[in-house]
Design a protein around this motif. Structure first.
Motif, PDB file in Angstrom:
ATOM      1  N   ALA A  65      22.109  24.743  54.169  1.00 32.36           N
ATOM      2  CA  ALA A  65      23.505  25.172  54.253  1.00 32.36           C
ATOM      3  C   ALA A  65      24.349  23.968  54.620  1.00 32.36           C
ATOM      4  O   ALA A  65      23.850  22.989  55.188  1.00 32.36           O
ATOM      5  N   MET A  66      25.622  24.033  54.266  1.00 32.49           N
ATOM      6  CA  MET A  66      26.537  22.933  54.574  1.00 32.49           C
ATOM      7  C   MET A  66      27.912  23.493  54.900  1.00 32.49           C
ATOM      8  O   MET A  66      28.232  24.625  54.545  1.00 32.49           O
ATOM      9  N   ARG A  67      28.698  22.703  55.579  1.00 34.75           N
ATOM     10  CA  ARG A  67      30.058  23.110  55.914  1.00 34.75           C
ATOM     11  C   ARG A  67      30.932  23.047  54.663  1.00 34.75           C
ATOM     12  O   ARG A  67      30.566  22.469  53.648  1.00 34.75           O
ATOM     13  N   VAL A  68      32.101  23.653  54.752  1.00 35.58           N
ATOM     14  CA  VAL A  68      33.000  23.774  53.602  1.00 35.58           C
ATOM     15  C   VAL A  68      33.350  22.413  52.974  1.00 35.58           C
ATOM     16  O   VAL A  68      33.273  22.270  51.753  1.00 35.58           O
ATOM     17  N   PRO A  69      33.732  21.390  53.747  1.00 36.92           N
ATOM     18  CA  PRO A  69      34.066  20.106  53.103  1.00 36.92           C
ATOM     19  C   PRO A  69      32.913  19.505  52.301  1.00 36.92           C
ATOM     20  O   PRO A  69      33.126  18.967  51.211  1.00 36.92           O
ATOM     21  N   GLU A  70      31.692  19.621  52.827  1.00 33.51           N
ATOM     22  CA  GLU A  70      30.532  19.099  52.099  1.00 33.51           C
ATOM     23  C   GLU A  70      30.274  19.904  50.831  1.00 33.51           C
ATOM     24  O   GLU A  70      29.914  19.346  49.797  1.00 33.51           O
ATOM     25  N   ALA A  71      30.458  21.221  50.898  1.00 35.44           N
ATOM     26  CA  ALA A  71      30.275  22.069  49.717  1.00 35.44           C
ATOM     27  C   ALA A  71      31.295  21.709  48.635  1.00 35.44           C
ATOM     28  O   ALA A  71      30.964  21.690  47.446  1.00 35.44           O
ATOM     29  N   CYS A  72      32.517  21.421  49.046  1.00 37.64           N
ATOM     30  CA  CYS A  72      33.545  21.013  48.080  1.00 37.64           C
ATOM     31  C   CYS A  72      33.151  19.708  47.399  1.00 37.64           C
ATOM     32  O   CYS A  72      33.269  19.580  46.177  1.00 37.64           O
ATOM     33  N   ARG A  73      32.673  18.742  48.173  1.00 33.42           N
ATOM     34  CA  ARG A  73      32.234  17.467  47.585  1.00 33.42           C
ATOM     35  C   ARG A  73      31.022  17.680  46.681  1.00 33.42           C
ATOM     36  O   ARG A  73      30.921  17.062  45.626  1.00 33.42           O
ATOM     37  N   TYR A  74      30.110  18.544  47.076  1.00 30.15           N
ATOM     38  CA  TYR A  74      28.899  18.832  46.305  1.00 30.15           C
ATOM     39  C   TYR A  74      29.263  19.332  44.909  1.00 30.15           C
ATOM     40  O   TYR A  74      28.673  18.923  43.914  1.00 30.15           O
ATOM     41  N   LEU A  75      30.245  20.236  44.832  1.00 27.60           N
ATOM     42  CA  LEU A  75      30.656  20.799  43.543  1.00 27.60           C
ATOM     43  C   LEU A  75      31.764  20.010  42.863  1.00 27.60           C
ATOM     44  O   LEU A  75      32.011  20.192  41.676  1.00 27.60           O
ATOM     45  N   GLY A  76      32.460  19.180  43.623  1.00 25.78           N
ATOM     46  CA  GLY A  76      33.580  18.435  43.053  1.00 25.78           C
ATOM     47  C   GLY A  76      34.804  19.309  42.851  1.00 25.78           C
ATOM     48  O   GLY A  76      35.535  19.146  41.879  1.00 25.78           O
ATOM     49  N   ILE A  77      35.012  20.269  43.764  1.00 30.21           N
ATOM     50  CA  ILE A  77      36.158  21.177  43.663  1.00 30.21           C
ATOM     51  C   ILE A  77      36.948  21.124  44.968  1.00 30.21           C
ATOM     52  O   ILE A  77      36.475  20.588  45.967  1.00 30.21           O
ATOM     53  N   GLY A  78      38.133  21.695  44.937  1.00 32.68           N
ATOM     54  CA  GLY A  78      38.975  21.746  46.121  1.00 32.68           C
ATOM     55  C   GLY A  78      38.618  22.910  47.030  1.00 32.68           C
ATOM     56  O   GLY A  78      37.911  23.848  46.645  1.00 32.68           O
ATOM     57  N   ARG A  79      39.135  22.818  48.239  1.00 38.25           N
ATOM     58  CA  ARG A  79      38.863  23.829  49.258  1.00 38.25           C
ATOM     59  C   ARG A  79      39.338  25.218  48.824  1.00 38.25           C
ATOM     60  O   ARG A  79      38.615  26.209  48.989  1.00 38.25           O
ATOM     61  N   SER A  80      40.543  25.306  48.266  1.00 39.75           N
ATOM     62  CA  SER A  80      41.062  26.624  47.870  1.00 39.75           C
ATOM     63  C   SER A  80      40.222  27.232  46.748  1.00 39.75           C
ATOM     64  O   SER A  80      39.976  28.441  46.740  1.00 39.75           O
ATOM     65  N   THR A  81      39.746  26.405  45.816  1.00 41.05           N
ATOM     66  CA  THR A  81      38.879  26.910  44.746  1.00 41.05           C
ATOM     67  C   THR A  81      37.568  27.427  45.323  1.00 41.05           C
ATOM     68  O   THR A  81      37.068  28.479  44.904  1.00 41.05           O
ATOM     69  N   LEU A  82      37.025  26.720  46.307  1.00 38.48           N
ATOM     70  CA  LEU A  82      35.795  27.176  46.948  1.00 38.48           C
ATOM     71  C   LEU A  82      36.006  28.534  47.600  1.00 38.48           C
ATOM     72  O   LEU A  82      35.188  29.436  47.444  1.00 38.48           O
ATOM     73  N   TYR A  83      37.120  28.701  48.302  1.00 38.31           N
ATOM     74  CA  TYR A  83      37.373  29.984  48.959  1.00 38.31           C
ATOM     75  C   TYR A  83      37.608  31.109  47.948  1.00 38.31           C
ATOM     76  O   TYR A  83      37.230  32.254  48.202  1.00 38.31           O
ATOM     77  N   VAL A  84      38.187  30.803  46.802  1.00 36.43           N
ATOM     78  CA  VAL A  84      38.333  31.815  45.753  1.00 36.43           C
ATOM     79  C   VAL A  84      36.949  32.269  45.291  1.00 36.43           C
ATOM     80  O   VAL A  84      36.684  33.467  45.152  1.00 36.43           O
ATOM     81  N   LEU A  85      36.052  31.306  45.060  1.00 35.25           N
ATOM     82  CA  LEU A  85      34.691  31.642  44.629  1.00 35.25           C
ATOM     83  C   LEU A  85      33.948  32.446  45.695  1.00 35.25           C
ATOM     84  O   LEU A  85      33.193  33.364  45.373  1.00 35.25           O
ATOM     85  N   ILE A  86      34.184  32.127  46.957  1.00 33.01           N
ATOM     86  CA  ILE A  86      33.571  32.889  48.046  1.00 33.01           C
ATOM     87  C   ILE A  86      34.106  34.318  48.041  1.00 33.01           C
ATOM     88  O   ILE A  86      33.332  35.283  48.128  1.00 33.01           O
ATOM     89  N   ASN A  87      35.425  34.469  47.928  1.00 35.70           N
ATOM     90  CA  ASN A  87      36.033  35.810  47.931  1.00 35.70           C
ATOM     91  C   ASN A  87      35.622  36.644  46.730  1.00 35.70           C
ATOM     92  O   ASN A  87      35.562  37.871  46.821  1.00 35.70           O
ATOM     93  N   GLU A  88      35.329  35.994  45.607  1.00 35.23           N
ATOM     94  CA  GLU A  88      34.873  36.715  44.411  1.00 35.23           C
ATOM     95  C   GLU A  88      33.382  37.041  44.480  1.00 35.23           C
ATOM     96  O   GLU A  88      32.846  37.676  43.579  1.00 35.23           O
ATOM     97  N   GLY A  89      32.696  36.581  45.516  1.00 31.76           N
ATOM     98  CA  GLY A  89      31.268  36.844  45.658  1.00 31.76           C
ATOM     99  C   GLY A  89      30.392  35.899  44.849  1.00 31.76           C
ATOM    100  O   GLY A  89      29.191  36.138  44.715  1.00 31.76           O
ATOM    101  N   GLU A  90      30.970  34.849  44.314  1.00 33.74           N
ATOM    102  CA  GLU A  90      30.207  33.881  43.508  1.00 33.74           C
ATOM    103  C   GLU A  90      29.373  32.948  44.381  1.00 33.74           C
ATOM    104  O   GLU A  90      28.352  32.429  43.947  1.00 33.74           O
ATOM    105  N   ILE A  91      29.833  32.700  45.610  1.00 35.39           N
ATOM    106  CA  ILE A  91      29.161  31.798  46.537  1.00 35.39           C
ATOM    107  C   ILE A  91      28.913  32.543  47.829  1.00 35.39           C
ATOM    108  O   ILE A  91      29.808  33.210  48.357  1.00 35.39           O
ATOM    109  N   GLU A  92      27.703  32.416  48.354  1.00 41.49           N
ATOM    110  CA  GLU A  92      27.317  33.101  49.584  1.00 41.49           C
ATOM    111  C   GLU A  92      27.514  32.180  50.789  1.00 41.49           C
ATOM    112  O   GLU A  92      27.202  30.991  50.733  1.00 41.49           O
ATOM    113  N   ILE A  93      28.052  32.761  51.847  1.00 44.89           N
ATOM    114  CA  ILE A  93      28.256  32.021  53.091  1.00 44.89           C
ATOM    115  C   ILE A  93      27.595  32.763  54.245  1.00 44.89           C
ATOM    116  O   ILE A  93      27.257  33.940  54.116  1.00 44.89           O
TER     117      ILE A  93
END
Length: 85
Positions: A23-51
């Motif tokens: 597991a990793m914190r949000v900033p590391e996950a964003c760097r891992y995927l190459g996406i922004g923080r808001s995009t990551l949270y959208v994917l989390i809210n859509e159930g695409e990414i598990e936290i």
């Protein structure tokens, strides 16, 4: 006097210390995927990414990120792919 390490011993020690996190914190996950923080949270809210939550920390599961990439890389419906080629 310290013993000199061989190249094989240094390589083995380096490989042992390179533990991939589960597991990793949000900033590391964003760097891992190459996406922004808001995009990551959208994917989390859509159930695409598990936290998971540990205290006030939000940890993103590495397997969930790899799974997202695989799902997006290999669409389930081949008819949705672009047929220009």
């Amino acid at each position: 006097m310290a013993k000199a390490e061989t190249n094989d011993q240094r390589t083995e020690r380096k490989n042992q210390s390179a533990i991939e996190p589960i597991a990793m914190r949000v900033p590391e996950a964003c760097r891992y995927l190459g996406i922004g923080r808001s995009t990551l949270y959208v994917l989390i809210n859509e159930g695409e990414i598990e936290i998971i939550k540990l205290g006030s920390s939000t940890l993103v599961l590495a397997e969930s990120l790899r799974s997202l990439v695989e799902r997006r890389r290999n669409p389930a419906d081949p008819h949705t792919a672009d047929d220009r080629y």
